[in-house]
Design a protein around this motif. Sequence first.
Motif, PDB file in Angstrom:
ATOM      1  N   ARG A 182       0.838  -1.199   0.000  1.00  0.00           N
ATOM      2  CA  ARG A 182       0.000   0.000   0.000  1.00  0.00           C
ATOM      3  C   ARG A 182       0.872   1.247   0.000  1.00  0.00           C
ATOM      4  O   ARG A 182       2.061   1.171   0.357  1.00  0.00           O
ATOM      5  N   PRO A 183       0.296   2.407  -0.384  1.00  0.00           N
ATOM      6  CA  PRO A 183       1.094   3.633  -0.435  1.00  0.00           C
ATOM      7  C   PRO A 183       1.684   4.002   0.927  1.00  0.00           C
ATOM      8  O   PRO A 183       1.077   3.747   1.975  1.00  0.00           O
ATOM      9  N   GLU A 184       2.847   4.612   0.873  1.00  0.00           N
ATOM     10  CA  GLU A 184       3.604   4.913   2.088  1.00  0.00           C
ATOM     11  C   GLU A 184       2.815   5.800   3.066  1.00  0.00           C
ATOM     12  O   GLU A 184       2.874   5.604   4.276  1.00  0.00           O
ATOM     13  N   GLU A 185       2.077   6.772   2.529  1.00  0.00           N
ATOM     14  CA  GLU A 185       1.374   7.713   3.423  1.00  0.00           C
ATOM     15  C   GLU A 185       0.413   6.971   4.369  1.00  0.00           C
ATOM     16  O   GLU A 185       0.411   7.210   5.582  1.00  0.00           O
ATOM     17  N   GLN A 199       1.020   2.539  10.903  1.00  0.00           N
ATOM     18  CA  GLN A 199       2.106   2.041  11.758  1.00  0.00           C
ATOM     19  C   GLN A 199       2.160   2.845  13.054  1.00  0.00           C
ATOM     20  O   GLN A 199       2.398   2.295  14.123  1.00  0.00           O
ATOM     21  N   ASP A 200       1.885   4.154  12.957  1.00  0.00           N
ATOM     22  CA  ASP A 200       1.840   4.992  14.167  1.00  0.00           C
ATOM     23  C   ASP A 200       0.584   4.727  14.981  1.00  0.00           C
ATOM     24  O   ASP A 200       0.620   4.685  16.208  1.00  0.00           O
ATOM     25  N   ALA A 201      -0.545   4.579  14.298  1.00  0.00           N
ATOM     26  CA  ALA A 201      -1.824   4.478  15.018  1.00  0.00           C
ATOM     27  C   ALA A 201      -2.005   3.099  15.645  1.00  0.00           C
ATOM     28  O   ALA A 201      -2.465   2.975  16.783  1.00  0.00           O
ATOM     29  N   TYR A 202      -1.669   2.050  14.882  1.00  0.00           N
ATOM     30  CA  TYR A 202      -1.909   0.688  15.361  1.00  0.00           C
ATOM     31  C   TYR A 202      -1.043  -0.268  14.549  1.00  0.00           C
ATOM     32  O   TYR A 202      -1.459  -0.777  13.504  1.00  0.00           O
ATOM     33  N   LYS A 252      -9.375   8.726   0.746  1.00  0.00           N
ATOM     34  CA  LYS A 252      -8.297   8.602  -0.240  1.00  0.00           C
ATOM     35  C   LYS A 252      -7.813   7.150  -0.401  1.00  0.00           C
ATOM     36  O   LYS A 252      -7.462   6.732  -1.497  1.00  0.00           O
ATOM     37  N   TYR A 253      -7.792   6.399   0.681  1.00  0.00           N
ATOM     38  CA  TYR A 253      -7.126   5.081   0.648  1.00  0.00           C
ATOM     39  C   TYR A 253      -8.047   3.905   0.985  1.00  0.00           C
ATOM     40  O   TYR A 253      -7.574   2.849   1.391  1.00  0.00           O
TER      41      TYR A 253
END
Length: 257
Positions: free
Chosen positions: A158-161, A167-170, A242-243
């Motif tokens: 998946r896109p890096e953003e 990764q930060d959230a969960y 967006k994702y």
Amino acid sequence: MSNENKSIHEFDFDLICEYFSSIERQGPGSPEATIKALSYIDNLSEKSHIADIGCGTGGQTMVLAKNTQATITGIDLFPRFVDLFNTNATKLNFQDRVKGVVGSMDNLHFKDEELDLIWSEGAIYNIGYKRGLTEWKRFLKKGGYIAVTEASWFTEKRPEEINSFWQDAYAEIDTIPVKISQMQKAGYIPVASFILPENCWTGNFYIPQIKAQEIFLKKYKDNRTAQELVASQRLESKLYSKYKEYYGYVFYIGKKL
Ligand code: SAH
């Protein structure tokens, strides 16, 4: 009301609770998704005991109450949510078999093998999916069920953003096959899984927040926590639109061996 005696921390929690109390659900979901998940669970009767862990104000719990005859205990960390939960249960005349209790999901007070079904929508991430599945299992009878929703990736890449946001959230977010395999390893038969439709996020979660955000910002216009909370919810909503092909919530239903 004066808040002088409260620590900043407590005040923050109160604000967050107030914000989320103003909407019907505190996480993505829908009555249709709850009913669909329930359709995989058999042998429920008026003798059954269900626990709804991280129940919030009880949006999904009342759907469970309408569609079963079971006794239901809702558990949530925040007293304000539990009060609203009990008010909702009384309004719907479920007060004799549906009760909200303040408690933490990492320290539950059920007896071993007391429960027929453990439910948890949009909440198990608070202790982590693997830990929740493993620690809660002892409270389930043999042949009892667990049904949880969990943030999951739909694709291998998946896109890096969006990857770094999650990764930060969960960081425990993972793909659906990995989540199913974790359920199996924790000692359940993976009975079913399905992706929550988009409307569970938009129509039922982000759209009701738009009005709530306006009212909240008006009331707390000089409050930094309030501004940050609204900004973070708006960012989440923007990233979702967006994702949304890459991630979402998935219902995982398992049967204890
Ligand atoms: N199930 C509800 C609420 C989901 S939001 C719904 O789908 O609408 C997550 C909920 O978990 C919140 O109500 C929050 O107060 C609760 N929560 C967070 N940490 C918790 C903990 N340690 N123990 C119990 N509940 C917790």
